[in-house]
Design an enzyme around this catalytic site. Structure first.
Site, short mmCIF file in Angstrom:
data_model
loop_
_atom_site.label_atom_id
_atom_site.label_comp_id
_atom_site.label_asym_id
_atom_site.label_seq_id
_atom_site.Cartn_x
_atom_site.Cartn_y
_atom_site.Cartn_z
CG ASP A 199 52.18 31.95 41.53
OD1 ASP A 199 52.21 31.70 42.76
OD2 ASP A 199 51.55 31.24 40.73
C1 NOJ Z 1 51.49 28.98 43.59
C2 NOJ Z 1 50.19 29.04 42.85
O1 NOJ Z 1 50.43 29.11 41.46
C3 NOJ Z 1 49.31 30.20 43.24
O2 NOJ Z 1 48.08 30.06 42.62
C4 NOJ Z 1 49.17 30.27 44.72
O3 NOJ Z 1 48.31 31.31 45.08
C5 NOJ Z 1 50.54 30.45 45.33
N1 NOJ Z 1 51.38 29.32 44.99
C6 NOJ Z 1 50.50 30.58 46.85
O4 NOJ Z 1 50.23 29.38 47.43
#
Ligand code: NOJ
Length: 751
Positions: free
Chosen positions: A285
Site C-alpha cells: 500500500d
Molecule cells: C491507500 C489506500 O489504503 C489503498 O487502498 C489505495 O489503493 C492506495 N492508497 C492508492 O491510492
C-alpha cells in the site's frame, strides 16, 4: 540465408507458435514464462529495481524528471496518471525510448465505478447479487481501460466488525461467505473473460491482511486477530479472489499481531505464496513499506526494504526504499539475487498476461466508453437492488404516483457529490441524478415542495425548521433524505459515534410533528445507528451512497416501480457501545435470551448484591442489535414453509440438500434473498452461533411459490482449528430464512 530458407524457418516458427498458443493453457503460460525469463536475462539491476517501483506523477520530481525516469526504466508502474493523452505519452517513452521497451502498468483506485459510479461496495453487497455486481465491475473496467488504466486497486475485501471504521464503505461487510461470493464476482468483472481483451484490467485484492480490524475503528490502528478468526473469516474473501484469478494483491498498512502487514512473512509468504500458491504480484500500500519505520518495526529505510522484500512484496507503492536500498542490500549479501528476480518475474508476468507488450497504447476511439446509457441503467438497477427497507408501518411505502404533493427535505436530497460516496476520483457530480431531480421528473415539478432544512449533514443550524414544518403540513407525504456527506466515510474518515450527524434527528422530530406520513431515506457510507430515527419515521429506507443514479433508483422504490429487495450485509447496532456486534460470534457460556436480561431502567434504586441475569448482554442495549445481518423488508410478504432435508445424516465426505418453499403472499411481485445458515453445535474450538452457507436471490411473482434448495457438502462444514482445516462429525442445526435472526429450523448429524 536465402529468402526461401528464411521464409520456411519463419513459417515453421509461426506454426510452432500457433501450435503452442492453441494446444492448451499451460503452453500459453509457458510462452509467457519463457518471455519473462528471456527479458529478465537482459535486464540490468537498475532496470529490475525500476520495475519494482511505482510512483504517483505528483511525486516524480516534476514533468521532465518524470519523463527521464521513465526513459531510464526507473518505474515499472505509475498510479494516478490522468487522461488518454498523458498515458499514451508516458507509455510511448517507456516503450519506444527506454532501453528494453517494457510498458508501464498504469494503476488507479477504481473502487465502485470510474465515471459511472455504482453504490459504494458495502451498498452493492446489500444487493446479495453477485451477477449484477460482476457486471458493475465489468463496466468500471470498460470505462477505466478506455482511459488507459489497466490495473485497479480493487476489490477491497476487508471484513470488518466495526461501523466506526470509515473504510467499511469500501468492503462487503461482516460475513466471509457473502464477501467471498462478491469478491469472486468483482475479480471476474474487473478482469473480464480474457486478460488480453483491451477492456481487461488487473484486479488487486486488498488489503492483505487484517486491516478491517483496526482497533476502535480508528483507521491505521493496530490489529489483533486470532488464527481461527484470521483463517475462518478474514482470509476467506482473499482466497476467493485468488481462486478467481486476481492478478495482484496489496499488502496493508496495519500491523497484524505485532508484525506490519507489508513485512509479514507469515501472511505474505507462508499463507499467500506457500499455502495458496499465489503466482501473481504483490504491491505494497501507499508508503506502507517505509511506514514500517513509524511502526517501530524497522529502524531505517534499508531495513524496511529488506523486510518487505523478504516477506514477498514485489512492488513498492510510492515510498522509495527499494529504489534506494536494493543495490546495497545485494552487495552486503543481505538479500539474494533470486528474491529480486522473482519479484520482477511476478511483475513482468502481469504485464505479459495483460497483453501490454503487444498493445501498450489506448485507442482514443475507446473514449466513447463512458457513461453509456446501458451503464447508467445498470447503475440504477444496482442502486435499486442495494437499498434496504428497514421499516414500513401501515404500508406507508410505496407512495402513489398520483399523490397530490410531496415535501422533500434533507441535506442529501440534492447533493450530487455526496451521493457518489467515498473513493471517487473520476466520477463527476454533474452526472449525478439526485433524488430531488428524479422525483421532480417523475411527479412533475409542481407537486414537489422542497427546502433542505439543513444545508449539509453536519449542519446544526435550525434556522429553516419552522419553514420546514409549515411546508410539511401543506404536503401529503414527507420524504427526508439524510445521512452523511461522503467525506465522513472512507480512508482516514472514521467516526467515534455513528449517529446521524448535525441536527438531523431534531429536524426529523420536527417534521414528525406535522402528522404527515414520514419517510426517511438514509444515504450514508456506513451502517448508522438509526434507532431514534426509526422510532420517529413511518418508513425507513437505507440507500447507502448509491452512486450516479441513486436518485432515480430511490424514486423507483419510493413510488413502487419495484419493491425494495436489498438485505443488510452488516449488523446494525443500537449505538457505538454495542460494537463489535456480528451475527456469527462464538457460542458463549451464558447466552442471553428474551426474559433473561434486565433492562437498566428496571433495576430497583437501592439494590442489594443480586443477580441481574448473569447473561451476556448490556444493561442499556440488551442483547440484540437494532437490525440483524441479512435483514430487509419488501412491499410484498414472503412465507417460508416446508423445510426438508434430503437426509438426517451425512458422512464426512458426503452432502445433503436442504430445501424450503417460499411463497409470495403479498400484493406485488418481488425478489426475496433466501438465506441458509448452519450451526456446528460442538467443536474442538468454540463455534459460531450461526454461519451463512448459502443464499439465493429469487424473483417470485405475486401469489407464486418456489422451492429453494441448498446443497451442503461436508467440506462446507470444515473450519480451521489453528492452521489445520478439520471436518468434525457431530450434530448440526440448519435454518432457511429471511435473515440471520429468523428462519425454519432443522437438524442433522455428520458421522
Ligand atoms: C491507500 C489506500 O489504503 C489503498 O487502498 C489505495 O489503493 C492506495 N492508497 C492508492 O491510492
Amino acid at each position: 540465408m536465402d529468402f526461401y530458407k528464411s521464409t520456411v524457418i519463419y513459417g515453421l516458427l509461426v506454426l510452432s507458435a500457433l501450435f503452442l498458443s492453441c494446444s492448451n493453457k499451460e503452453n500459453k503460460t509457458d510462452t509467457i514464462e519463457t518471455r519473462v525469463n528471456q527479458l529478465l536475462d537482459r535486464m540490468t539491476l537498475d532496470e529490475k529495481i525500476g520495475q519494482m517501483t511505482q510512483i504517483d506523477p505528483g511525486f516524480a520530481g516534476g514533468e521532465e524528471q518524470m519523463k527521464k525516469s521513465v526513459r531510464d526504466g526507473r518505474y515499472g508502474s505509475m498510479l494516478n496518471l490522468f487522461g488518454v493523452e498523458k498515458v499514451n505519452e508516458l507509455q510511448k517513452i517507456s516503450v519506444e525510448e527506454s532501453r528494453l521497451g517494457i510498458p508501464l502498468l498504469i494503476g488507479r483506485d477504481v473502487i465502485h465505478g470510474y465515471q459511472t459510479i455504482f453504490p459504494i461496495p458495502l451498498g452493492m453487497a446489500a444487493s446479495w447479487n453477485p451477477e449484477i455486481v460482476k457486471k458493475a465491475f465489468r463496466i468500471s473496467a470498460i470505462e477505466c481501460s478506455s482511459q488507459g488504466i489497466k490495473w485497479t486497486f480493487a476489490p477491497m475485501v476487508d471484513i470488518t466488525w466495526d461501523p466506526r471504521w470509515g473504510r467499511i464503505a469500501e468492503g462487503c461487510g461482516e460475513d466471509p461467505f457473502l464477501a467471498s461470493s462478491l469478491s469472486r464476482a468483482m475479480v471476474e468483472g474487473i478482469q473480464g473473460e480474457s486478460l488480453t481483451d483491451p477492456s481487461a484490467v488487473a484486479a488487486c485484492a486488498k488489503h492483505f491482511v487484517g486491516y478491517g480490524f483496526s482497533e476502535g475503528g480508528r483507521d491505521y490502528s493496530t490489529t489483533y486477530i486470532s488464527e481461527p478468526v484470521l483463517r475462518n473469516v478474514v482470509l476467506k474473501p482473499f482466497l476467493a479472489a485468488r481462486d478467481a484469478g486476481a492478478l495482484t494483491f496489496m499488502s496493508g498498512f496495519n500491523d497484524l499481531n505485532g508484525v506490519p502487514a507489508s513485512g509479514n512473512e507469515f501472511t505474505l509468504k507462508q499463507i499467500l505464496r506457500k499455502e495458496w500458491d499465489f503466482k501473481g504480484m504483490v504491491v505494497s500500500d501507499w508508503a506502507s513499506v517505509s511506514e514500517m519505520i513509524s511502526h517501530g518495526y524497522c529502524s531505517n529505510e534499508k531495513e524496511a526494504a529488506l523486510k518487505a522484500l523478504k516477506a514477498g512484496v514485489d512492488m513498492e507503492m510510492s515510498s522509495l526504499t527499494y529504489a534506494g536500498n536494493i543495490k546495497a542490500l545485494l552487495q552486503e549479501g543481505r538479500i539474494e539475487q533470486w528474491v529480486i528476480d522473482d519479484a520482477v518475474r511476478n511483475i513482468l508476468r502481469v504485464k505479459y498476461k495483460l497483453g501490454l507488450f503487444e498493445n501498450p497504447y489506448v485507442s482514443p476511439e475507446a473514449q466513447k466508453q463512458l457513461l453509456n446509457p446501458e451503464f447508467l441503467d445498470h447503475a440504477q438497477k444496482v442502486a435499486r437492488q442495494s437499498a434496504v427497507l428497514l421499516k414500513n408501518d401501515q404500508k406507508t411505502l410505496p407512495l402513489s404516483q398520483k399523490i397530490r404533493s410531496v415535501a422533500v427535505f434533507g441535506p442529501l436530497a440534492d447533493s450530487p457529490r455526496d451521493q457518489l460516496g467515498t473513493w471517487v476520483f473520476d466520477g463527476k457530480a454533474e452526472n449525478s441524478v439526485t433524488p430531488l431531480a428524479a422525483i421532480r421528473e417523475l411527479l412533475g415539478p409542481d407537486k414537489v415542495n422542497f427546502i433542505k432544512g439543513l444545508q449539509y449533514s453536519r449542519d446544526k443550524n435550525r434556522g429553516e425548521f419552522v419553514k420546514a414544518l409549515a411546508l410539511a403540513k401543506q404536503s401529503d407525504a414527507i420524504l427526508y433524505f439524510g445521512g452523511e456527506e461522503w467525506i465522513l466515510s472512507g480512508e482516514g474518515q472514521s467516526r467515534g459515534e455513528i449517529n446521524l450527524p448535525g441536527a438531523q434527528e431534531e429536524l426529523i422530530a420536527e417534521l414528525a410533528r406535522s402528522g404527515k406520513p414520514l419517510v426517511v431515506i438514509i444515504m450514508a457510507g456506513r451502517p448508522l445507528a438509526v434507532g431514534k430515527v426509526a422510532g420517529m419515521a413511518d418508513a425507513l429506507l437505507y440507500g447507502w451512497h448509491g452512486g450516479t443514479m441513486a436518485g432515480p433508483a430511490l424514486a423507483d422504490l419510493i413510488f413502487g416501480k419495484e419493491s425494495p429487495s436489498g438485505k443488510l450485509p452488516v449488523t446494525f447496532v443500537k449505538g457505538s457501545g454495542q460494537i463489535p456486534f456480528y451475527y456469527y460470534h462464538n457460542q458463549t457460556g451464558r447466552p442471553a435470551s428474551e426474559g433473561s436480561w434486565t433492562p437498566m431502567d428496571s433495576i430497583p434504586v437501592v439494590n442489594p448484591q443480586s443477580s441481574l441475569g448473569y447473561k451476556s448482554f448490556h444493561l442499556d442495549y440488551g442483547f440484540t442489535p437494532l437490525y440483524p445481518f441479512g435483514y430487509g423488508l419488501s412491499y410484498t410478504t414472503f412465507k417460508y414453509s416446508g423445510l426438508k432435508l434430503s437426509s438426517m445424516s451425512m458422512s464426512t465426505t458426503g452432502s445433503i440438500v436442504v430445501s424450503a418453499n417460499i411463497t409470495n403472499t403479498g400484493e406485488m411481485d418481488g425478489d426475496e434473498i433466501v438465506q441458509f445458515y448452519i450451526r456446528d453445535r460442538v467443536g474442538s474450538i468454540t463455534r459460531p452461533v450461526k454461519e451463512l452457507k448459502g443464499f439465493q436471490r429469487v424473483s417470485i411473482p405475486q401469489g407464486m411459490q418456489k422451492e429453494i434448495q441448498f446443497t451442503l457438502n461436508a467440506k462446507d462444514l470444515s473450519f480451521f482449528n489453528g492452521k489445520t482445516q478439520v471436518v468434525e462429525p457431530g450434530e448440526f442445526d440448519v435454518w432457511i430464512g429471511p435473515n440471520s435472526a429468523e428462519g425454519l429450523h432443522g437438524e442433522f448429524n455428520m458421522h
